[in-house]
Structure formats: C-alpha cells, structure tokens
Write an enzyme that holds these catalytic residues in place. Structure first.
Site, PDB file in Angstrom:
ATOM      1  N   GLU A 194       0.829  -1.208   0.000  1.00  0.00           N
ATOM      2  CA  GLU A 194       0.000   0.000   0.000  1.00  0.00           C
ATOM      3  C   GLU A 194       0.863   1.257   0.000  1.00  0.00           C
ATOM      4  OE1 GLU A 194      -3.167   0.038   2.884  1.00  0.00           O
ATOM      5  OE2 GLU A 194      -4.089  -1.771   2.047  1.00  0.00           O
ATOM      6  N   GLU A 317      -5.234  -8.282  -0.892  1.00  0.00           N
ATOM      7  CA  GLU A 317      -6.021  -7.977   0.303  1.00  0.00           C
ATOM      8  C   GLU A 317      -7.462  -7.738  -0.133  1.00  0.00           C
ATOM      9  OE1 GLU A 317      -4.799  -5.126   3.259  1.00  0.00           O
ATOM     10  OE2 GLU A 317      -2.666  -5.553   2.926  1.00  0.00           O
TER      11      GLU A 317
END
Length: 513
Positions: A194, A317
């Site tokens: 991320e 995810e």
C-alpha cells in the site's frame, strides 16, 4: 486433462417458478476458460491483534498442543482447506518490520511497539524461521512482503540473501547458525505494501522509481527466484496498474490490488458484523460485487499494455470490514463472521474465477481473528467461521479449469433503491475431468428454483454441500461452535433433467454426474 466430449449445460433458475421465467446458465465445455490458480484461495497473516499471537502461534512451551509453536487445532483446520499460500508479515506492519529483529534466540529478540495495530508490544517471537515452519507444516507457498517504507535496498537484499543463499556467505552461515541448513523457498516477494497509503503515501511515479531501484539489488539463485510483486492501487483506481505496467519492464511479475467490502461504504461507521438490517445485507452484496468492475477496469488497462498477460493482477487484500466488536482493542480489527460473510466469499470466488487469466492470486484478510477470518480463537478454544466453510466447499476449484458461463434472465433482488442479481454461478472441470458447479442465492428471504439440463447427457445425480441458515447473521460462537456449517446435499435426475431449490441466502457447491 483427459479428452472430453463437447457438452452444453443449461441451468434454469427462477425466483418463483410459477411467476417468473427461469434464469438460464449455459455452459459449453468445448470452450475452455483459464486455469483457476490455486493461489486464488490464498491466505494472509499479519502481525495484527490476535491474528498471529494466540490465534496461530502459542510458542513451543504452551499448554495448548502445538507443533514448533503453532497450535495443532488451527493447523489441522487449515490443512483441510488445502491452504495454497500465505502472505506475511503484512500489510501495514511489513513496512515497519526489520527482519533481523525476528531471527536468533527468541528470548534475545528486541521488543518493539506495533504502531499500526493497537500500539501493543511486538516481541518478534514469530520471525522468518517460524513463518517458514508454518508454511511447510501446511504444505503452502510463501509470500514474503518486504519493507520499503522504513527499510533500505540493502536491508531488503540481505533478507533475500539470508533466506535463499546456498554458499558460505556470512548471511547463509547466519541462517545455518539459527537452525536452517538449507535455503528457504520464497515463492513470491513484494516490494512494499500500500505504497499509496500506510506504506509511504507515495504517488505511482515515485513508487515506480523506488521499485526499480530496489529490485535492481534483489538477487537470488536462479532456481529460487520468487515472482516479484509491485504494490498497486485500490478500489476504482487504475493509475497504479497503468503506470507500473508502462514503466517497469523487468522484475515485475504482478501488480497488487486491495479492496474491502464495507456495508455503508464509510470508514468512520462501516456497519455491524451482527444484528444488521436487510438494507445492509443488500448494500454489502452490491459493494462486494463492485470487485468485478474494479478488476475489469484494471484488466482493460493492462491488456492494452501487456497483451500477452505476462504481468498478473493479484488481489492480495480483500474481504469484509466491519466496526470492531465492543470491548475489543480497536486496533485488533476483530469482528464476528456470519452467513453474510460466506456469501460474500463465494461471490468473490466467482468473480476471481471469471478473471483467472489475469487474477492468479488473492489473499483474504485475514486468516485468524482479524477481519474476515477463517478461524476465531479464545485462548484454548477455537471455532470455524462460515467463511472457513465456504473456502472448504470450494477446494475442488483449486487448479481446475474454468468453464465459461452465459447467463440470461437473471432475476433481480431489489431493496431501498439498490439492485443486485439474485443468482451467481461458476463452473469448472478438475484435472480428472469432474464438473463442479458453485451457486449462490443472494436473496435473503426467497428461494430459487433450479432446473438443470445437460444436452445429450443423462443426469444421474448431483452431490455436494449446502451452506445456509434461518438468520442473515447466523454465526458460530464458542458456546455453540456448530450453529452454522454445511450440510450434505444430493439430488437425483429424472428423464435426464434435475430440479433443485436453492434456499434463500445460500451457497451450494455440487459435483455433476
């Protein structure tokens, strides 16, 4: 795969057999889809709350039965899922994780503060060696997430050398000193996590420059070279996939992608895991089905830039994210898991199957005690969640070949201005030629009638498992751990046809014979 005669399957489903025309789902086995990579059913274990400590790891001296510190009851349950791959150590935790803190005698490892998740002490009892014990005990593949955020190219390169070096280098000898003679097998390695958020608040351009810099120095033996994963975008954002695919021409096997299903769509008040209204049932379904559009949009970008599909699109995810249970540390992300979660899981499986040409790995968040978990624990107690049962039902789809579907006349489920298809379906052939169907009825109060006809072949019967319950939030507790679990399902054909009633809010997986 053995040669199979072309076969046309017509599956009719209706919201009400006396009032609505049947939905038709056509399968033509003469047209093969992509192989559904087993790693689409991958798992994720982060240093977060009780996701690893207690949930998985209790230590070799624990009174809870364990193998090398990993609790036996959880290991046994996970083996039944044929867990193909585990991602570790994060997540946001990965970009503050320094691998040297997690090697050597456990009583001499430094104690840090987990600043991302709850501000609790992290004693580094689970490090590189312990993680590889876990994946080897489960027969899974290893996905290691490197520290780009607070690490350096040297640190990342040295971690890979420590794990994979075969000679007499200082790092290889250090690994041997710590108890591992042979190198670890690293199947996948990600550079950061991320990067657009907790991994550094970077732009795609800035991250791409760092990615190319770091990967220049990441070297392993040729026969132990992992697939390299770049940190990609999230939700509707396609800019990361576009910029990375355009500008990285080597050492990038996949771009990652994250998306979480929030009933309300709002991060401040996401919605409750239990005792939710039907309006949040349908909003959850609508928001999870958005995954299909996000994947399609990113694939469209990548297909133009990479028509040979060399670069994968890994949804590493995903899952439901609700408000934390009352009384729990907000940073532990502990939530209950209900029938709604099992339906969400199955719907996403169907989406991933449809895009298996580019989506070759996904990792649900997370494996134990965190978000949409397979397993919940309370000290020595353990229970299996409805999501766990969905994963177990879909085991036959691992490495099977997708059979393309054509749906028509699908009824809509409508409520409060939101509309979703009432039926979702997937099909695949296993390596030994068996045909499996996965069916989901999204409607929480109305059954669907399924009329199945296989052209040219007489249906003898179907058999499999059905997961459903009376309540939308049906769930297991430590007092009643078997309140919701799959039931055996079978139906016999008549004159070459088969009629099935698919209960409201249900997931069904059957083998067609």
């Amino acid at each position: 795969m053995p040669l199979l005669k072309p076969m046309l399957v017509v599956l009719g489903l209706s919201l009400n057999a006396t009032a609505f025309a049947a939905t038709h789902i056509q399968l033509d086995s003469s047209s093969q889809g992509a192989v559904i990579n087993k790693n689409i059913y991958g798992q994720f274990a982060e240093h977060l709350g009780r996701g690893i400590y207690e949930g998985l790891w209790v230590g070799p001296d624990s009174s809870i039965p364990n193998t090398k510190g990993w609790r036996n009851d959880v290991l046994g349950a996970l083996k039944a899922l044929h867990v193909p791959l585990i991602r570790w150590p994060g997540g946001c935790f990965a970009d503050e994780y320094h691998w040297r803190d997690g090697i050597g005698p456990r009583d001499k490892r430094p104690v840090k503060v987990n600043t991302n998740w709850g501000g609790v002490e992290e004693d580094n009892a689970v490090g590189t060696h312990e993680f590889f014990d876990l994946v080897e005990l489960l027969g899974a593949e290893a996905y290691v997430n490197g520290n780009l955020g607070t690490g350096t190219p040297q640190e990342m390169a040295e971690w890979l050398e420590y794990m994979t070096a075969e000679g007499k280098s200082t790092l290889a000898e250090l690994r041997r000193k710590n108890g591992r003679e042979q190198p670890f097998k690293v199947h996948y390695f990600a550079v950061g996590n991320e990067a657009w958020g907790c991994g550094g608040n970077m732009t795609p351009e800035f991250y791409t420059h760092l990615y190319k810099q770091y990967t220049t120095f990441l070297k392993t033996p040729t026969h132990n070279t992992p697939k390299w994963i770049a940190s990609g975008g999230h939700s509707e954002d396609t800019s990361w996939a576009e910029y990375l695919t355009t500008n990285v021409k080597q050492k990038m096997d996949a771009v990652s992608f994250h998306y979480y299903t929030l009933p309300t769509g709002q991060w401040d008040v996401k919605g409750a895991a239990l005792k939710f209204p039907e309006s949040e049932w349908i909003s959850t379904m609508a928001r999870t089905l958005a995954m299909d559009g996000f994947i399609r949009n990113n694939k469209a970008v990548m297909d133009k830039l990479d028509p040979g599909k060399k670069v994968g699109f890994y949804v590493d995810e995903w899952g439901t994210w609700y408000d934390v249970e009352k009384g729990e540390n907000p940073g532990f992300l502990y939530q209950q898991n209900s029938l709604r979660d099992a339906v969400v899981a199955a719907l996403n499986f169907h989406i991933f199957h449809q895009h298996a040409d580019r989506v070759r790995m996904t990792n649900i968040a997370q494996m134990v005690n965190v978000l949409q978990a397979m397993i919940l624990t309370d000290k020595e107690k353990m229970l299996l969640t409805p999501t766990y049962h969905a994963y177990r039902m879909y085991v036959p789809f691992q490495d099977a070949t997708a059979v393309p579907l054509k749906l028509s006349g699908v009824p809509e489920y409508r409520l409060a201005g939101v509309s979703v298809p009432a039926i979702s379906a997937t099909a695949a052939r296993t390596k030994n030629g068996e045909l499996y169907l996965g069916l989901v009825n999204l409607h929480p109060t109305q059954a669907e009638s399924a009329d199945i006809h296989l052209a040219g072949i007489t249906i003898q019967h179907v058999s499999g498992q059905l997961l459903t319950a009376n309540q939308m939030d049906a769930h297991n507790t430590f007092e009643k751990p078997h309140a919701i679990e799959p039931k055996a399902f079978s139906a016999e054909g008549k004159n070459g046809r088969l009629t099935i009633e698919l209960p409201a809010k249900s997931v069904l997986v059957v083998k067609v014979q």
